[in-house]
Design an enzyme around this catalytic site. Structure first.
Site, PDB file in Angstrom:
ATOM      1  N   HIS A   1       4.528   2.176  -1.527  1.00  0.00           N
ATOM      2  CA  HIS A   1       3.738   2.848  -0.503  1.00  0.00           C
ATOM      3  C   HIS A   1       2.801   1.834   0.153  1.00  0.00           C
ATOM      4  CE1 HIS A   1       2.042   6.443   1.392  1.00  0.00           C
ATOM      5  NE2 HIS A   1       0.873   5.812   1.322  1.00  0.00           N
TER       6      HIS A   1
ATOM      7  N   ASP B   1       7.562   4.519  -4.203  1.00  0.00           N
ATOM      8  CA  ASP B   1       6.436   5.273  -3.641  1.00  0.00           C
ATOM      9  C   ASP B   1       6.361   6.636  -4.324  1.00  0.00           C
ATOM     10  OD1 ASP B   1       4.594   6.617  -2.028  1.00  0.00           O
ATOM     11  OD2 ASP B   1       5.602   6.127  -0.156  1.00  0.00           O
TER      12      ASP B   1
ATOM     13  N   SER C   1       1.573   7.528   6.122  1.00  0.00           N
ATOM     14  CA  SER C   1       0.868   8.175   5.017  1.00  0.00           C
ATOM     15  C   SER C   1       0.142   9.438   5.501  1.00  0.00           C
ATOM     16  CB  SER C   1      -0.067   7.171   4.345  1.00  0.00           C
ATOM     17  OG  SER C   1      -0.545   7.651   3.111  1.00  0.00           O
TER      18      SER C   1
END
Length: 304
Positions: free
Chosen positions: A279, A249, A155
């Site tokens: 995600h 995501d 991320s």
């Protein structure tokens, strides 16, 4: 919404989120957001014992070393945690860091970079870059091989790994052997279709990601390449790059667009999309087979 095609463990989490009304992080305090991330680690599985774990500070940057054995000349992984630039740390990534070290036989060095909103751009970027140089300079005395370094992050951490690689390439002194970007945050303008398709129902929402960018970037222009490295036109010469994306995501499209851009630039790039997951799935090994499969993939990348 294709809940039918979510992994069973993920589907339950998403169903609970929807039943709760898809609560937005905009309704949380920063402390609630950070504590909620820590609380979610119960879904990661049990942390493994590691031969040695120690924390040290170099030039004001805290590094935590996970060493799987007494051996020397180990491959080195420099890991930047996720958390949308505003949360995360050793407490949220402990299970993954330990397992990466054990399964790959690598010395894993986790970087505790400064978080927003207390510290805005370029604090995290500078910490990530400076930490990489410090690890490269010192890792031999910790049992690592400074010619076999992988930059890795999930991320926001994937963003930091890529920008660090770009900075290292520009400086021209050394480059990691590889980089592994796990569903990286790459475009602060959030223009991709997957932000629309996957932005509301899948726990880590468009609001979650963009409020992180907002707090960290502050005054900084969203289209600058350090804010949105997907826009970089200077990818040629980057090291072997592996990108992991997740089907549901908001960041799906930008991770896969980076893969195409890297190929166009002549970089040895690889991308794998995990189906039926969201995600953050890499931190859900307690409930997600895909998380466990991704760990196997990452272990293979480091060892190869």
């Amino acid at each position: 919404m294709s809940q039918l095609y979510l992994e069973d463990g993920i589907k339950q989490l998403v169903s609970e989120f929807i039943a709760a009304g898809c609560p937005s992080v905009r309704e949380q305090s920063l402390e609630e957001r950070r504590q909620g991330y820590i609380a979610s680690t119960v879904l990661a599985g049990e942390p493994e014992a590691v031969f040695e774990v120690k924390t040290l500070s170099l030039e004001g940057i805290e590094l935590t070393l996970f060493k799987p054995s007494a051996d020397n000349n180990l491959p080195v992984v420099i890991y930047y945690h996720g958390g949308c630039f505003v949360s995360g740390g050793i407490a949220t990534h402990n299970q993954q860091l330990r397992k990466i070290a054990n399964d790959s036989g690598a010395l894993v060095v986790a970087v505790s970079y400064r978080l927003a909103p207390e510290h805005v751009y370029p604090a995290a970027h500078d910490d990530a870059f400076n930490a990489a140089n410090l690890v490269q300079q010192h890792c031999q005395q910790w049992g690592g091989d400074n010619t076999n370094i992988t930059l890795m992050g999930d991320s926001a951490g994937g963003h930091l790994a890529l920008v660090t690689c770009l900075r290292l390439k520009a400086k021209g002194e050394w480059l990691p052997k590889k980089q592994v970007l796990i569903y990286p945050m790459l475009d602060a303008t959030a223009k991709s279709q997957s932000y629309i398709d996957n932005g509301d129902k899948y726990i880590i929402t468009r609001d979650t990601l963009l409020t992180g960018f907002d707090m960290y970037l502050d005054w900084h222009h969203r289209t600058d390449v350090e804010a949105s490295p997907l826009r970089s036109q200077d990818l040629a010469g980057l090291p072997e790059t592996h990108i992991i994306t997740a089907e549901f995501d908001p960041l799906l499209d930008e991770g896969e667009q980076l893969f195409r851009n890297l190929l166009d630039a002549g970089v040895n790039a690889h991308c794998r999309r995990y189906l039926g997951v969201i995600h953050g799935f890499f931190q859900l090994a307690g409930v997600s087979q895909s998380a466990r499969d991704a760990m196997v993939q990452i272990t293979h990348i480091i060892r190869s």
